[in-house]
Design an enzyme around this catalytic site. Structure first.
Site, PDB file in Angstrom:
ATOM      1  N   ARG A 170       0.853  -1.196   0.000  1.00  0.00           N
ATOM      2  CA  ARG A 170       0.000   0.000   0.000  1.00  0.00           C
ATOM      3  C   ARG A 170       0.886   1.243   0.000  1.00  0.00           C
ATOM      4  NH1 ARG A 170      -3.685   0.031   5.052  1.00  0.00           N
ATOM      5  NH2 ARG A 170      -4.406  -1.872   3.987  1.00  0.00           N
TER       6      ARG A 170
ATOM      7  N   HIS B 130       1.644  -2.115   5.682  1.00  0.00           N
ATOM      8  CA  HIS B 130       1.448  -2.468   4.273  1.00  0.00           C
ATOM      9  C   HIS B 130       2.452  -1.744   3.377  1.00  0.00           C
ATOM     10  CE1 HIS B 130      -2.300  -4.855   4.142  1.00  0.00           C
ATOM     11  NE2 HIS B 130      -2.636  -4.190   5.231  1.00  0.00           N
TER      12      HIS B 130
ATOM     13  N   ASP C 267      -3.728  -8.462   3.364  1.00  0.00           N
ATOM     14  CA  ASP C 267      -5.089  -8.662   3.860  1.00  0.00           C
ATOM     15  C   ASP C 267      -5.742  -9.708   2.965  1.00  0.00           C
ATOM     16  OD1 ASP C 267      -4.726  -6.622   5.731  1.00  0.00           O
ATOM     17  OD2 ASP C 267      -5.603  -5.101   4.424  1.00  0.00           O
TER      18      ASP C 267
ATOM     19  N   GLU D 204      -7.698  -7.658  13.631  1.00  0.00           N
ATOM     20  CA  GLU D 204      -8.253  -7.839  12.291  1.00  0.00           C
ATOM     21  C   GLU D 204      -7.941  -9.253  11.809  1.00  0.00           C
ATOM     22  OE1 GLU D 204      -7.685  -3.161  10.858  1.00  0.00           O
ATOM     23  OE2 GLU D 204      -6.344  -4.716  10.088  1.00  0.00           O
TER      24      GLU D 204
ATOM     25  N   HIS E 192      -5.584  -9.745   8.554  1.00  0.00           N
ATOM     26  CA  HIS E 192      -4.324  -8.991   8.444  1.00  0.00           C
ATOM     27  C   HIS E 192      -3.131  -9.822   8.930  1.00  0.00           C
ATOM     28  CE1 HIS E 192      -2.133  -4.971   8.943  1.00  0.00           C
ATOM     29  NE2 HIS E 192      -1.356  -5.813   9.598  1.00  0.00           N
TER      30      HIS E 192
END
Length: 230
Positions: free
Chosen positions: A101, A145, A152, A209, A212
């Site tokens: 990301r 990320h 994810d 999460e 993740h």
């Protein structure tokens, strides 16, 4: 009177060099060739790169996502290959939502969370939290990320249907905590199928999460890349 010109020449040449911070950033971003398009390595995996689309908690395509690709550092890809192999042996496959990301995407998230007037996705993604509560555990100014080793994902069955994990991807709520007591026995079992696959492949989970995971050790634990996905 004469002057030795060499010191002045050295100072001039040094002035042309980037600052140490800029040099470090340039050096780090030059490592993008170490990032691999996961689809080229795992053709049987399912890809649903949400931040390239409007189907995400911001409600619009995210900065830096110019293509619906999953990029990861080559070391993490090795682990992901092992996870996919394990999944296929059990009649399942990985379904991937997000990988590398860019930092500019993280900045986009932070701008969104600070805009308290934009709540159009609240009912789907954070029904029980005020928007300002998302900062920190769910949305931070820096993301793992952006280091290229975090992913994810979920699991799908042989028909491509997602296993019931008890909450959807990117739902910001304690319900998405891996061991939340409100989920059913089957939902917990599904979360643990994913968790066990990923741990066995060298990834560490994030308890808040269920989707993740971060490959260990990270190739660049102290850097945040910002090259676009294209």
């Amino acid at each position: 009177m004469t002057f030795n010109k060499k010191p002045y020449l050295v100072v001039f040449l040094l002035s042309l060099l980037p600052t140490s911070g800029a040099f470090a950033e340039s050096s780090v971003n030059s490592q993008r060739h170490e990032f691999i398009d996961v689809a080229s390595i795992l053709p049987n995996a399912v890809f649903d790169i949400r931040y390239f689309t409007e189907h995400n908690f911001v409600g619009t395509a995210i900065d830096g996502y110019l293509a619906p690709k999953c990029l990861l550092h080559k070391t993490a890809v090795i682990g992901l290959q092992a996870a996919q192999q394990q999944a296929q042996q059990q009649g399942m496959s990985l379904k991937i939502f997000d990988c590398y990301r860019p930092q500019r995407a993280v900045d986009h998230f932070v701008r969104w969370v600070n805009d308290v007037t934009d709540t159009k996705t609240k009912s789907e993604y954070y029904p029980n939290l005020a928007k300002k509560q998302l900062l920190g555990d769910y949305i931070a100014a820096k993301s793992g990320h952006s280091r290229g080793s975090t992913i994810d994902l979920t699991l799908v069955d042989e028909q491509g249907k997602e296993l019931d994990m008890g909450s959807p991807f990117d739902m910001f709520d304690t319900l998405s905590n891996t061991d939340d007591p409100r989920i059913t026995v089957q939902q917990q079992a599904n979360r643990y199928k994913l968790k066990t696959l990923m741990i066995n492949a060298g990834f560490s989970p994030y308890a808040m999460e269920w989707w993740h995971f971060t490959y260990q050790p990270q190739a660049y634990p102290n850097h945040y890349f910002d090259f676009v996905i294209e």
